[in-house]
Design a protein around this motif. Sequence first.
Motif, mmCIF file in Angstrom:
data_model
loop_
_atom_site.group_PDB
_atom_site.id
_atom_site.type_symbol
_atom_site.label_atom_id
_atom_site.label_comp_id
_atom_site.label_asym_id
_atom_site.label_seq_id
_atom_site.Cartn_x
_atom_site.Cartn_y
_atom_site.Cartn_z
ATOM 1 N N ALA A 1 30.504 56.760 47.591
ATOM 2 C CA ALA A 1 30.069 55.388 47.328
ATOM 3 C C ALA A 1 31.271 54.489 47.015
ATOM 4 C CB ALA A 1 29.080 55.368 46.165
ATOM 5 N N ALA A 2 32.258 55.020 46.290
ATOM 6 C CA ALA A 2 33.452 54.238 45.955
ATOM 7 C C ALA A 2 34.229 53.870 47.216
ATOM 8 C CB ALA A 2 34.340 55.024 44.991
ATOM 9 N N VAL A 3 34.392 54.831 48.114
ATOM 10 C CA VAL A 3 35.100 54.558 49.371
ATOM 11 C C VAL A 3 34.345 53.510 50.182
ATOM 12 C CG1 VAL A 3 35.857 55.542 51.565
ATOM 13 C CG2 VAL A 3 36.195 56.820 49.451
ATOM 14 N N ALA A 4 33.030 53.670 50.291
ATOM 15 C CA ALA A 4 32.228 52.707 51.060
ATOM 16 C C ALA A 4 32.337 51.306 50.471
ATOM 17 C CB ALA A 4 30.770 53.162 51.088
ATOM 18 N N LEU A 5 32.305 51.206 49.139
ATOM 19 C CA LEU A 5 32.407 49.901 48.481
ATOM 20 C C LEU A 5 33.757 49.243 48.770
ATOM 21 C CD1 LEU A 5 31.500 47.723 46.444
ATOM 22 C CD2 LEU A 5 32.455 49.171 44.636
ATOM 23 N N LEU A 6 34.838 50.012 48.654
ATOM 24 C CA LEU A 6 36.163 49.428 48.826
ATOM 25 C C LEU A 6 36.433 49.074 50.288
ATOM 26 C CD1 LEU A 6 38.337 51.487 46.345
ATOM 27 C CD2 LEU A 6 37.099 49.363 46.001
ATOM 28 N N VAL A 7 35.912 49.874 51.213
ATOM 29 C CA VAL A 7 36.029 49.514 52.627
ATOM 30 C C VAL A 7 35.274 48.212 52.888
ATOM 31 C CG1 VAL A 7 35.371 50.174 54.978
ATOM 32 C CG2 VAL A 7 36.433 51.857 53.474
ATOM 33 N N ALA A 8 34.110 48.061 52.262
ATOM 34 C CA ALA A 8 33.333 46.821 52.429
ATOM 35 C C ALA A 8 34.085 45.623 51.870
ATOM 36 C CB ALA A 8 31.977 46.966 51.738
ATOM 37 N N VAL A 9 34.742 45.794 50.709
ATOM 38 C CA VAL A 9 35.527 44.692 50.129
ATOM 39 C C VAL A 9 36.677 44.323 51.056
ATOM 40 C CG1 VAL A 9 37.065 44.050 48.235
ATOM 41 C CG2 VAL A 9 34.907 45.213 47.747
ATOM 42 N N ASN A 10 37.411 45.327 51.555
ATOM 43 C CA ASN A 10 38.517 45.073 52.474
ATOM 44 C C ASN A 10 38.031 44.411 53.752
ATOM 45 O OD1 ASN A 10 41.354 46.082 51.729
ATOM 46 N ND2 ASN A 10 40.074 47.757 51.015
ATOM 47 N N TYR A 11 36.854 44.795 54.208
ATOM 48 C CA TYR A 11 36.288 44.242 55.445
ATOM 49 C C TYR A 11 36.084 42.731 55.331
ATOM 50 C CZ TYR A 11 33.352 44.274 59.681
ATOM 51 O OH TYR A 11 32.853 44.060 60.946
ATOM 52 N N ARG A 12 35.797 42.260 54.131
ATOM 53 C CA ARG A 12 35.501 40.835 53.938
ATOM 54 C C ARG A 12 36.761 39.976 53.856
ATOM 55 N NH1 ARG A 12 30.489 38.682 54.427
ATOM 56 N NH2 ARG A 12 30.921 37.247 52.700
ATOM 57 N N GLY A 13 37.941 40.572 53.961
ATOM 58 C CA GLY A 13 39.169 39.782 53.989
ATOM 59 C C GLY A 13 40.128 40.143 52.880
ATOM 60 N N VAL A 14 41.412 39.883 53.120
ATOM 61 C CA VAL A 14 42.438 40.282 52.164
ATOM 62 C C VAL A 14 42.328 39.497 50.859
ATOM 63 C CG1 VAL A 14 44.226 38.649 52.920
ATOM 64 C CG2 VAL A 14 44.892 40.899 52.017
ATOM 65 N N SER A 15 41.747 38.301 50.892
ATOM 66 C CA SER A 15 41.564 37.536 49.659
ATOM 67 C C SER A 15 40.597 38.247 48.721
ATOM 68 C CB SER A 15 41.048 36.123 49.972
ATOM 69 O OG SER A 15 42.000 35.403 50.734
ATOM 70 N N ARG A 16 39.544 38.848 49.292
ATOM 71 C CA ARG A 16 38.603 39.622 48.471
ATOM 72 C C ARG A 16 39.293 40.858 47.902
ATOM 73 N NH1 ARG A 16 33.227 38.156 49.766
ATOM 74 N NH2 ARG A 16 33.295 35.926 50.281
ATOM 75 N N THR A 17 40.141 41.494 48.709
ATOM 76 C CA THR A 17 40.890 42.650 48.234
ATOM 77 C C THR A 17 41.763 42.262 47.047
ATOM 78 O OG1 THR A 17 40.954 43.558 50.486
ATOM 79 C CG2 THR A 17 42.558 44.425 48.902
ATOM 80 N N ALA A 18 42.481 41.139 47.173
ATOM 81 C CA ALA A 18 43.354 40.686 46.094
ATOM 82 C C ALA A 18 42.557 40.332 44.848
ATOM 83 C CB ALA A 18 44.185 39.498 46.569
ATOM 84 N N ALA A 19 41.391 39.714 45.020
ATOM 85 C CA ALA A 19 40.570 39.327 43.868
ATOM 86 C C ALA A 19 40.104 40.554 43.096
ATOM 87 C CB ALA A 19 39.370 38.505 44.339
ATOM 88 N N LEU A 20 39.629 41.578 43.808
ATOM 89 C CA LEU A 20 39.197 42.804 43.134
ATOM 90 C C LEU A 20 40.388 43.506 42.483
ATOM 91 C CD1 LEU A 20 36.995 44.798 42.408
ATOM 92 C CD2 LEU A 20 37.284 45.885 44.652
ATOM 93 N N ALA A 21 41.544 43.488 43.151
ATOM 94 C CA ALA A 21 42.742 44.103 42.578
ATOM 95 C C ALA A 21 43.116 43.435 41.260
ATOM 96 C CB ALA A 21 43.902 44.023 43.564
ATOM 97 N N ARG A 22 42.985 42.108 41.170
ATOM 98 C CA ARG A 22 43.292 41.406 39.918
ATOM 99 C C ARG A 22 42.395 41.881 38.787
ATOM 100 N NH1 ARG A 22 43.867 36.826 43.408
ATOM 101 N NH2 ARG A 22 41.757 36.121 42.938
ATOM 102 N N ILE A 23 41.117 42.050 39.079
ATOM 103 C CA ILE A 23 40.168 42.501 38.047
ATOM 104 C C ILE A 23 40.514 43.911 37.592
ATOM 105 C CG2 ILE A 23 37.753 43.071 37.608
ATOM 106 C CD1 ILE A 23 37.025 40.841 39.635
ATOM 107 N N ILE A 24 40.749 44.810 38.550
ATOM 108 C CA ILE A 24 41.015 46.203 38.214
ATOM 109 C C ILE A 24 42.322 46.341 37.439
ATOM 110 C CG2 ILE A 24 41.568 48.464 39.190
ATOM 111 C CD1 ILE A 24 39.586 47.848 41.447
ATOM 112 N N VAL A 25 43.393 45.705 37.935
ATOM 113 C CA VAL A 25 44.683 45.820 37.264
ATOM 114 C C VAL A 25 44.609 45.245 35.852
ATOM 115 C CG1 VAL A 25 47.077 44.999 37.285
ATOM 116 C CG2 VAL A 25 46.053 45.909 39.366
#
Length: 425
Positions: free
Chosen positions: A126-150
């Motif tokens: 489920a974690a892999v599927a979620l992160l692939v889905a986030v990446n699929y929506r664009g690098v800005s979404r990836t960066a936004a989630l990375a900010r929260i996690i970090v």
Amino acid sequence: MSIAPALTRRLGTFDAVVIGLGSMIGAGVFAAFTPAAQAAGSGLLIGLAIAACVAYANATSSAQLAAAYPTSGGTYIYGRERLGPWPGFLAGWGFVVGKVASSAAMAMTFAAYAAPAGWERPVAIAAVALLVAVNYRGVSRTAALARIIVGAVLAALTIAIAAVWAGSGGHPGGSSNSSFLGSGLFSHGWYGILQSAGLLFFAFAGYARIATLGEEVKNPRRTIPRAILLALAIAGAIYAVVGVSLLVALGPDGVASTAAPLTTAVTAGGWSWAGPVVKVGAALASLGALLALVAGLGRTSLAMAREGDFPHYFAAIHPKFAVPHRAELALGAAIIVIIMFADLRGAIGFSSFGVLVYYLVANISAFTQSGADRRYPKVLQLLGAAACVLLVATLPLEAVLAGLVMFAVGILYRTVRLRRRASRS
């Protein structure tokens, strides 16, 4: 050449630094000090300094190359441009195959912290599927989630460090300097120190993930080198503070005897309520590293598909979200299949071998640069290349053999692909 619109430059310096930190401050900061202490005792501090120097040498090579070649693919592209198609392919192959296995292992590590007993594999998938889905929506979404996690991981680490020092009363080992240093910095010899350097180097060597996103960074000639070195400096400082704090709380023998040193240190300090916070931080750190891995794998695979080393089908870029969607979906599926049928947490030594080959190619590539492209002294590239070779010697024999098999398969794959291409022309 892409069969769809090119990737879009959306990342600034802050976003690039955060993605780099997400790669480096992964589960390693919560676990890597145990094997480092087993190898070197308190000498892990010297090992950490050596690892930081090696990482700096490699980072300057990546930064210098990324400024000259601000496109997706990282060392795969640098090797092709500076040394030829084969060195580039070996770097890309080692990265993709090794990091796919690492991604599966990182997902299982996250699940080990976050999932109820017996539910580890479904949660990891489920974690892999979620992160692939986030990446699929664009690098800005990836960066936004990375900010929260970090941000959450840094908060957890801050609480853990405060708990350690509050429990020790500010005194090394809680009582005396002798427990802090154990039998001395050099009690395990230089080989043990070098082993610890290798372990700690791999724990925060994710700065190259910034370079793989080079096609999506604004003002790349300025932003990428700055982001790589900033992320490395911050991660190195964090690792130094954590390493000293663990030795303060537990001493080298105590660090070596626990699989979760930060949790043990926090509990020993009397802040038992902070133990679950550390576990949540470790789970999120694993998730952050996995997020950056998925993003980097997609961009490297995109570059390899553009050059014909992977099927051209994977060179497609989504017309709306501007991501290599086919490559990311295929890689996500591969990671999930591995999770379903294997647990690679204890058997990914070939990934370390692949990382060293990756950085060796980067250092040699940077060494060939001259003129306006040269930003750092050549001695740094020589140091980085020599360190890569030296660290290979500290890997377990099974890791070296597995790495050689991985590259033999890659060489066979590319040879067959080239012959098929030649027969069609």
